[in-house]
Design a protein around this motif. Structure first.
Motif, short mmCIF file in Angstrom:
data_model
loop_
_atom_site.label_atom_id
_atom_site.label_comp_id
_atom_site.label_asym_id
_atom_site.label_seq_id
_atom_site.Cartn_x
_atom_site.Cartn_y
_atom_site.Cartn_z
N ILE A 184 113.31 109.17 35.60
CA ILE A 184 111.77 108.41 35.61
C ILE A 184 111.95 107.12 34.89
O ILE A 184 111.25 106.08 35.48
CB ILE A 184 110.74 109.16 35.19
N GLY A 185 112.44 106.93 34.15
CA GLY A 185 112.65 105.55 33.31
C GLY A 185 113.47 104.59 34.00
O GLY A 185 113.15 103.38 33.97
N LYS A 186 114.36 105.01 34.54
CA LYS A 186 115.35 104.10 35.33
C LYS A 186 114.86 103.64 36.81
O LYS A 186 114.81 102.37 37.19
CB LYS A 186 116.59 104.85 35.56
N ARG B 255 111.24 104.70 38.04
CA ARG B 255 109.89 104.30 38.10
C ARG B 255 109.14 104.73 39.30
O ARG B 255 108.81 103.70 40.01
CB ARG B 255 109.78 102.75 37.62
N ASP C 48 106.40 106.44 41.88
CA ASP C 48 104.99 106.59 42.08
C ASP C 48 104.49 107.71 41.77
O ASP C 48 103.38 108.12 41.32
CB ASP C 48 104.49 106.12 43.65
N TYR D 62 105.17 106.57 30.43
CA TYR D 62 105.01 105.96 31.94
C TYR D 62 103.82 106.35 32.71
O TYR D 62 103.58 107.06 33.68
CB TYR D 62 106.33 106.82 32.80
N ARG E 142 101.71 104.79 34.72
CA ARG E 142 101.50 104.72 36.11
C ARG E 142 102.09 105.62 36.94
O ARG E 142 101.63 105.92 37.99
CB ARG E 142 102.22 103.16 36.33
N VAL E 143 102.81 106.41 36.64
CA VAL E 143 103.44 107.65 37.24
C VAL E 143 102.39 108.78 37.47
O VAL E 143 101.98 109.33 36.71
CB VAL E 143 104.88 108.26 36.84
#
Length: 114
Positions: free
Chosen positions: A47-49, A51, A53, A77, A79-80
């Protein structure tokens, strides 16, 4: 990929479940799976790599807590968006360093911040 395409990461410790979700998402023209993970650490890394929705999360991960994963994603994160088909309100009440929160699971078991 068009601008309206939503990018998804699937987090589940069962390969057959991930494969089934991948197959289903492939039928939707406005969705694209851009990553997969089978546990907490892998999910945070992916997820960090990439990003995404949306992260589709198994809250009953075999070797780690999917609930703790939801909390960590929310914190790192924000926004996720997250969704789990297994979540009940009593199991998805995050608290911790990012502060208390309440998740609305009343509609199709989706996790949305109230």
């Amino acid at each position: 990929m068009s601008r309206s395409t939503k990018q998804i990461v699937i987090v589940d410790d069962h390969p057959s479940t991930r494969d089934g979700l991948l197959s289903r998402v492939a039928l939707e023209p406005d969705l694209e799976v851009i990553g997969e993970a089978s546990d907490f650490d892998e999910a945070i890394e992916v997820i960090g790599k990439v990003r995404p929705d949306l992260a589709v999360i198994d809250v009953s991960l075999k070797y780690s807590s999917g609930i703790d994963l939801v909390k960590a994603i929310k914190c790192r994160y924000p926004r996720v968006k997250m969704w789990s088909g297994q979540c009940t309100t009593s199991r998805c009440t995050p608290s911790g360093p990012c502060g208390p929160g309440r998740w609305d699971t009343s509609t199709s078991s989706k996790l949305t911040k109230r």
